[in-house]
Design a protein around this motif. Structure first.
Motif, mmCIF file in Angstrom:
data_model
loop_
_atom_site.group_PDB
_atom_site.id
_atom_site.type_symbol
_atom_site.label_atom_id
_atom_site.label_comp_id
_atom_site.label_asym_id
_atom_site.label_seq_id
_atom_site.Cartn_x
_atom_site.Cartn_y
_atom_site.Cartn_z
ATOM 1 N N ILE A 18 0.839 -1.196 0.000
ATOM 2 C CA ILE A 18 0.000 0.000 0.000
ATOM 3 C C ILE A 18 0.877 1.250 0.000
ATOM 4 O O ILE A 18 1.716 1.419 0.898
ATOM 5 N N PRO A 19 0.715 2.132 -1.009
ATOM 6 C CA PRO A 19 1.502 3.376 -1.013
ATOM 7 C C PRO A 19 1.079 4.284 0.136
ATOM 8 O O PRO A 19 -0.088 4.286 0.542
ATOM 9 N N GLY A 21 1.812 8.272 2.306
ATOM 10 C CA GLY A 21 2.382 9.606 2.368
ATOM 11 C C GLY A 21 2.609 10.260 1.028
ATOM 12 O O GLY A 21 1.738 10.308 0.173
ATOM 13 N N ARG A 22 3.826 10.765 0.828
ATOM 14 C CA ARG A 22 4.176 11.510 -0.385
ATOM 15 C C ARG A 22 4.017 10.646 -1.646
ATOM 16 O O ARG A 22 3.531 11.118 -2.677
ATOM 17 N N SER A 23 4.404 9.359 -1.549
ATOM 18 C CA SER A 23 4.278 8.472 -2.709
ATOM 19 C C SER A 23 2.824 8.316 -3.117
ATOM 20 O O SER A 23 2.490 8.321 -4.302
ATOM 21 N N LEU A 24 1.925 8.200 -2.137
ATOM 22 C CA LEU A 24 0.498 8.062 -2.422
ATOM 23 C C LEU A 24 -0.030 9.302 -3.137
ATOM 24 O O LEU A 24 -0.731 9.208 -4.149
ATOM 25 N N ALA A 25 0.335 10.478 -2.630
ATOM 26 C CA ALA A 25 -0.137 11.730 -3.228
ATOM 27 C C ALA A 25 0.399 11.903 -4.650
ATOM 28 O O ALA A 25 -0.332 12.321 -5.561
ATOM 29 N N MET A 26 1.673 11.566 -4.872
ATOM 30 C CA MET A 26 2.263 11.731 -6.194
ATOM 31 C C MET A 26 1.667 10.741 -7.199
ATOM 32 O O MET A 26 1.432 11.084 -8.354
ATOM 33 N N LEU A 27 1.364 9.518 -6.757
ATOM 34 C CA LEU A 27 0.727 8.547 -7.635
ATOM 35 C C LEU A 27 -0.671 9.005 -8.034
ATOM 36 O O LEU A 27 -1.069 8.906 -9.199
ATOM 37 N N LEU A 39 -6.552 3.637 -2.815
ATOM 38 C CA LEU A 39 -6.547 2.779 -1.641
ATOM 39 C C LEU A 39 -7.733 1.824 -1.588
ATOM 40 O O LEU A 39 -7.610 0.689 -1.134
ATOM 41 N N LEU A 40 -8.902 2.293 -2.058
ATOM 42 C CA LEU A 40 -10.131 1.521 -1.872
ATOM 43 C C LEU A 40 -10.718 0.973 -3.162
ATOM 44 O O LEU A 40 -11.649 0.170 -3.131
ATOM 45 N N GLY A 41 -10.208 1.452 -4.301
ATOM 46 C CA GLY A 41 -10.744 0.968 -5.562
ATOM 47 C C GLY A 41 -12.007 1.677 -5.996
ATOM 48 O O GLY A 41 -12.644 1.305 -6.968
ATOM 49 N N SER A 42 -12.423 2.705 -5.259
ATOM 50 C CA SER A 42 -13.607 3.484 -5.626
ATOM 51 C C SER A 42 -13.424 4.898 -5.127
ATOM 52 O O SER A 42 -12.554 5.189 -4.325
ATOM 53 N N SER A 43 -14.269 5.800 -5.598
ATOM 54 C CA SER A 43 -14.173 7.199 -5.218
ATOM 55 C C SER A 43 -15.450 7.645 -4.535
ATOM 56 O O SER A 43 -16.537 7.155 -4.826
#
Length: 199
Positions: A18-19, A21-27, A39-43
């Motif tokens: 699971i990405p 912090g910063r990596s999650l935001a940049m992805l 993270l959840l596969g939906s919005s």
């Protein structure tokens, strides 16, 4: 390339890591999607028709919460002390856990001391599957000797079980299962994953 995340790290995400912090935001920025979707596969967002406003995948990721326990056992029970506080549970992808073992038998536990250093360090958190207590040479297990819980490699020798750390300065513990004079030794489960804080 837009995220400055290595190919190896991206491949780990594809296999269930699971990405953060910063990596999650940049992805999320590079893929033009929300962190919820990653993270959840939906919005949370939806259009007028009630469909997800984000394209591509609509698969929902099923999460399982694993207890973070204290590295000690309940009196005469042979099981870890668990907190009922939801803050002491951590979410993992269920499909990833099922590939590793039995999610219903898994716990998270902090490692005391440095005998497994440099692989597993003091205060690292390990994921233990308590359903896997059959010994496989060279694997890491959570072991209890008397009231002391520890993580060790397990090896076999004639009429002996040998517990040893990754740190060669750590003294090996040789156990003769037929000798009842020692404190009882219990294999609590196999360590299947670990992590550490970097701050």
């Amino acid at each position: 390339e837009q995220t400055n995340v290595s190919l190896k790290t991206v491949q780990k995400y594809e296999y269930g890591d699971i990405p953060r912090g910063r990596s999650l935001a940049m992805l999320a920025r590079a893929l033009s999607c929300s962190t919820d979707w990653l993270l959840l596969g939906s919005s949370i967002e939806s259009d007028d028709s009630g469909n997800d406003s984000l394209p591509h995948h609509k698969e929902r990721i099923d999460l399982t919460y694993i207890h973070h326990v204290l590295p000690r056992l309940k009196s005469n029970a042979g099981s870890f002390e668990k907190s009922q506080d939801v803050e002491n549970k951590f979410a993992f992808r269920r499909d990833w856990l099922e590939r590793k073992g039995d999610p219903s038998q898994m716990i998270l536990m902090d490692v005391p001391g440095d005998p497994m250093s440099p692989e597993i360090r003091d205060d690292d958190t390990v994921l233990v599957d308590q359903s896997q207590n059959e010994i496989y040479i060279g694997k890491i297990y959570a072991v209890c000797i008397g009231k002391e819980v520890m993580d060790r490699y397990i090896d076999r020798a004639p009429k002996q079980i040998i517990l040893h750390g990754a740190n060669h300065s750590c003294q090996h513990i040789e156990i003769d299962p037929s000798n009842d004079s020692r404190e009882p030794v219990n294999i609590l489960g196999r360590v299947i994953w670990w992590c550490r804080d970097v701050l």
